[in-house]
Motif scaffolding. Structure first.
Motif: not given
Length: 149
Positions: A1-6, A138-149
């Motif tokens: 797991m990445t630090p952002v996910n944690l 939708l919230f999960e996709f938004w979080i993952r979209w923010l992490v990729r940026r």
């Protein structure tokens, strides 16, 4: 797991739990008095329903304004009959509809089963739960979209 996910895990978990809690609360139904009876022998007896589904019957046997006995009628038999012997508003003992005493474990198991069966037979709660899962997705996709940026 990445630090952002944690770091985002508590936030994601909170969103999921809050959305399911709101779905359960708003889908539970409105409480209505189905019927009420006042007699000298039985005292005051009131039966409540939620959106046409049986819920509980309350009895004030000694007419002091506090419920002495209530019957959990959700999801059919076996019913849980709770007695307040000392007048504090909390159940002191529970029995089934045949008058057999129920242990705390048996009461908890019956209430859990009744809650689950009632949840499955309540289309409004199921719809709100599906909506909660959709919002969480939708919230999960938004979080993952923010992490990729």
């Amino acid at each position: 797991m990445t630090p952002v996910n944690l770091i985002s895990l508590p936030l994601r978990t909170s969103v999921l739990l809050i959305s399911f809690g709101l779905a359960y609360y708003f889908g539970y139904g409105t409480l209505h008095v189905d019927w009420s009876q006042n007699s000298l022998e039985t005292g005051v007896v009131v039966r409540y329903t939620r959106n046409g589904r049986p819920w509980r019957t309350f009895c004030d046997l000694d007419r002091n304004g506090k419920w002495d006995k209530w019957i959990d009628e959700r999801a059919g038999p076996p019913q849980i009959i709770s007695f307040d012997d000392n007048g504090d508003g909390k159940a002191d003992r529970e029995e089934d509809e045949l008058g057999r005493p129920l242990s705390v474990r048996q009461t908890t198991m019956l209430r859990s089963k009744k809650t689950f069966v009632e949840y499955l037979h309540n289309p409004i709660q199921l719809l709100y739960s599906a909506l909660a899962i959709f919002v969480y997705g939708l919230f999960e996709f938004w979080i993952r979209w923010l992490v990729r940026r």
